[in-house]
Each structure stands twice: as C-alpha cells, then as structure tokens.
Scaffold this motif. Structure first.
Motif, short mmCIF file in Angstrom:
data_model
loop_
_atom_site.label_atom_id
_atom_site.label_comp_id
_atom_site.label_asym_id
_atom_site.label_seq_id
_atom_site.Cartn_x
_atom_site.Cartn_y
_atom_site.Cartn_z
N LEU A 13 0.81 -1.21 0.00
CA LEU A 13 0.00 0.00 0.00
C LEU A 13 0.85 1.27 0.00
N GLU A 16 2.09 1.92 -3.39
CA GLU A 16 1.03 2.40 -4.28
C GLU A 16 0.51 3.79 -3.89
N ALA A 18 -0.88 4.77 -0.93
CA ALA A 18 -2.07 4.78 -0.09
C ALA A 18 -1.88 5.73 1.09
N HIS A 19 -2.98 6.33 1.50
CA HIS A 19 -2.99 7.22 2.66
C HIS A 19 -2.63 6.42 3.91
N ALA A 22 -5.37 4.65 5.72
CA ALA A 22 -5.89 3.49 4.97
C ALA A 22 -4.99 2.28 5.18
N LEU A 52 -5.87 -5.32 -5.40
CA LEU A 52 -5.67 -3.88 -5.28
C LEU A 52 -5.89 -3.22 -6.63
N ILE A 118 -8.49 4.37 -1.11
CA ILE A 118 -7.35 4.19 -0.21
C ILE A 118 -6.24 5.21 -0.44
N THR A 119 -6.30 5.94 -1.55
CA THR A 119 -5.27 6.94 -1.79
C THR A 119 -5.85 8.34 -1.60
N SER A 123 -9.76 8.03 6.06
CA SER A 123 -10.24 6.76 6.57
C SER A 123 -10.79 7.00 7.97
#
Length: 125
Positions: A13, A16, A18-19, A22, A52, A118-119, A123
């Motif tokens: 993640l 990629e 992702a926050h 997340a 994903l 997720i980015t 969340s």
C-alpha cells in the motif's frame, strides 16, 4: 501469518501511495481476519488473497472451515469477551462479509473486507 500479512500489506500500500490511515485500517482488518482463522478454526490451510485497484483494496482470508458463525460475532456488545475484532472490521472496512465455497470437500470459506478510496481519502481511523 498475521504479522507477515500486515507487513506485506503495508509495503504494498505504501508503494502504491495509499494514505497512512488506509494502510493502518487495512493492517488492522487483515490481522483480525487471519487471527480469527487461528483462534476459531482447526483449518490446516490459510490463504490470504489481496486485490488492489486504484479505487479499492479487497482482502480475502481463506480457510477450510466453512462455518459462517463469525459474522454474528461482529454484532456483540462492548462487554463481550470475543468478537470485538470483527466489530473493528465492521467499523473500518467499507464492506465485509463471508463467502462459503460449497461442493465437494474440502469445503472452504473466505472472510473478506473492502476499503474504498485508499489513496488520499480520509479513513475512519
């Protein structure tokens, strides 16, 4: 197995974009599902499947115990000794559920969760 899953998810993640919240939510949910297989089944097989896309993360934890009683445990109250972990999955995941794969033995099930956006999106963590 839970630790390996948690570390792999974090690396994937983060790579990629992702926050951070997340990533933490995904790690928490995956850890709970893997731990539940070890705690509540005698399944000799546990498999983690991670899907994903730019829009979402879906994690399936497969085992050879086709019982679906775990879903009811998520609805227990705060005073329950067990089942609060699935309540966390219910809180942090966009959706989650159980899929039973019937047919010839060995029958199996998957408990899964999905996290959307997720980015960059906030969340609940």
């Amino acid at each position: 197995m839970a630790g390996l899953t948690r570390r792999f998810l974090k690396q994937l993640l983060v790579a990629e974009g992702a926050h951070e919240t997340a990533v933490e939510a995904a790690q928490l949910c995956a850890t709970e599902l893997v731990a539940n297989v070890h705690r509540h089944t005698t399944s000799p097989t546990v498999a983690v499947e991670i899907l994903l896309t730019p829009e979402r993360l879906v994690v399936h934890v497969h085992d050879d115990a086709p019982s679906t009683t775990l879903a009811a445990a998520a609805r227990q109250g705060d005073e329950a000794e067990h089942g609060r972990g699935l309540g966390l999955v219910d809180t942090y995941a966009t959706r989650w559920g159980t899929t039973v794969y019937a047919g010839r033995p060995p029958r199996r099930k998957s408990v899964w969760f999905r996290l959307d956006a997720i980015t960059g999106a906030k969340s609940p963590l």
